[in-house]
Design an enzyme around this catalytic site. Sequence first.
Site, PDB file in Angstrom:
ATOM      1  NE  ARG A 142      -0.383   1.906   3.928  1.00 24.27           N
ATOM      2  CZ  ARG A 142       0.324   2.800   3.615  1.00 24.27           C
ATOM      3  NH1 ARG A 142       1.746   2.031   3.744  1.00 24.27           N
ATOM      4  NH2 ARG A 142       0.410   4.081   3.301  1.00 24.27           N
TER       5      ARG A 142
ATOM      6  NE  ARG B  60      -6.177   0.654  -2.327  1.00 19.02           N
ATOM      7  CZ  ARG B  60      -5.634   1.651  -0.907  1.00 19.02           C
ATOM      8  NH1 ARG B  60      -4.385   0.978  -0.839  1.00 19.02           N
ATOM      9  NH2 ARG B  60      -6.475   1.907  -0.043  1.00 19.02           N
TER      10      ARG B  60
ATOM     11  CG  ASP C 134      -2.844   7.691  -1.833  1.00 14.15           C
ATOM     12  OD1 ASP C 134      -2.921   8.864  -1.045  1.00 14.15           O
ATOM     13  OD2 ASP C 134      -2.930   7.003  -1.954  1.00 14.15           O
TER      14      ASP C 134
HETATM   15  O1  MRU Z   1      -5.182   2.995   1.958  1.00 17.09           O
HETATM   16  P1  MRU Z   1      -3.063   3.378   1.562  1.00 17.09           P
HETATM   17  O2  MRU Z   1      -2.454   2.334   3.180  1.00 17.09           O
HETATM   18  O3  MRU Z   1      -2.546   2.977   0.234  1.00 17.09           O
HETATM   19  O4  MRU Z   1      -3.423   5.133   1.798  1.00 17.09           O
HETATM   20  C1  MRU Z   1      -1.681   5.790   1.960  1.00 17.09           C
HETATM   21  C2  MRU Z   1      -1.588   7.135   2.213  1.00 17.09           C
HETATM   22  O5  MRU Z   1      -2.752   7.597   2.278  1.00 17.09           O
HETATM   23  C3  MRU Z   1      -0.845   8.025   1.815  1.00 17.09           C
HETATM   24  O6  MRU Z   1      -0.516   8.587   2.830  1.00 17.09           O
HETATM   25  C4  MRU Z   1      -0.804   8.262   0.657  1.00 17.09           C
HETATM   26  O7  MRU Z   1      -0.025   6.956  -0.086  1.00 17.09           O
HETATM   27  C5  MRU Z   1       1.344   8.850   0.119  1.00 17.09           C
HETATM   28  S1  MRU Z   1       2.298   7.310   0.627  1.00 17.09           S
HETATM   29  C6  MRU Z   1       3.920   8.280   0.339  1.00 17.09           C
END
Ligand code: MRU
Length: 330
Positions: free
Chosen positions: A46, A81, A220
């Site tokens: 993730r 996702r 993201d």
């Molecule tokens: O749902 P996740 O754990 O994949 O979400 C990740 C995040 O929101 C992070 O802050 C984002 O991807 C930045 S990672 C360098």
Amino acid sequence: MAVRALWYRGGILSLIDQRALPERTRVLRLRHLTEVAEAIRTLTVRGAPAIGVAAAYGMLLAQREGKLGPDAAARVLRATRPTAVDLFVGVEAVRSVWADGGDVARAAEGYRARTVEECHQIGVSGAPLFRRTRRVLTHCNAGALATVEWGTALAPLRVARAAGAHLFVWVDETRPLLQGSRLTAWELARERIPHAVIADNAAGHYLATGQVDAVIVGADRIARNGDFANKIGTYEKAVVAHENGVPFYVAAPWSTFDARRKDGRSIPVEERAEEEVLALAGRRTAPLRSHARNPAFDVTPSRYVTAFVTPSGIVRPRDLPRVLSERSRE
Ligand code: MRU
């Protein structure tokens, strides 16, 4: 010791199972496209840049398997996702080479190398911001686990610390899946970086009482005007930081910038299963008759961003549209 979230050798994608941390450091060995898709869907791997790299290798595994063509394999990964644009960038980086009969292994490896290098450069660009900043707050996990190596939000802290800065990190626990307390704290503890995990609803208290000098998070997806999606709860932190005059930085590689989106209103926000909210560590905490809502991300307007920390330097939100259009012409 530095962490590497995933690596590829001889037809096997190895990755740290992020669901098992911090109790166990378990490495999974994936050989099939469907396994990579499942790992992304379940947050086994993730963080926006890391899922982009995993998806790039997923395309390589699909090509080696020989069951699907480039477009069908890309569809499987794109359906996992919706929010992190890096996923789509990583898939496309390999799909286009595969469709043109090019060297798919080289494309996937090149995508990984570029991501790691950009994250290192984010560290170099952002470290000067933290030379005199002592207490930093971060949300979710934007470290090496989320990016393969270095991190986005954590990269400048790592580089600043190596140069002698004395930092202390407030780590939002990040409900519902606890990426802060399980993963960010794990990375910081390994490197002996002083930190404290706080309940998400404590961040406002520390910001309002002058105990946070700066906030830094990853992203993201960042729209052309600087509105950005990040882990649910980021928006609140940005508003409270602004209210208290605390600088708020967003660190990201170029794969996270989505220049085709004018602003944040059209960014798709993933809604995950209600069980993630109704239970904690597998144990039900809400009444059996209760339901929940579970948006995984929120969108923060660019007016709350002090600056973006990019691989090419610090970019103010008002300069972002120009910087992105210059990059698209390069
Ligand atoms: O749902 P996740 O754990 O994949 O979400 C990740 C995040 O929101 C992070 O802050 C984002 O991807 C930045 S990672 C360098």
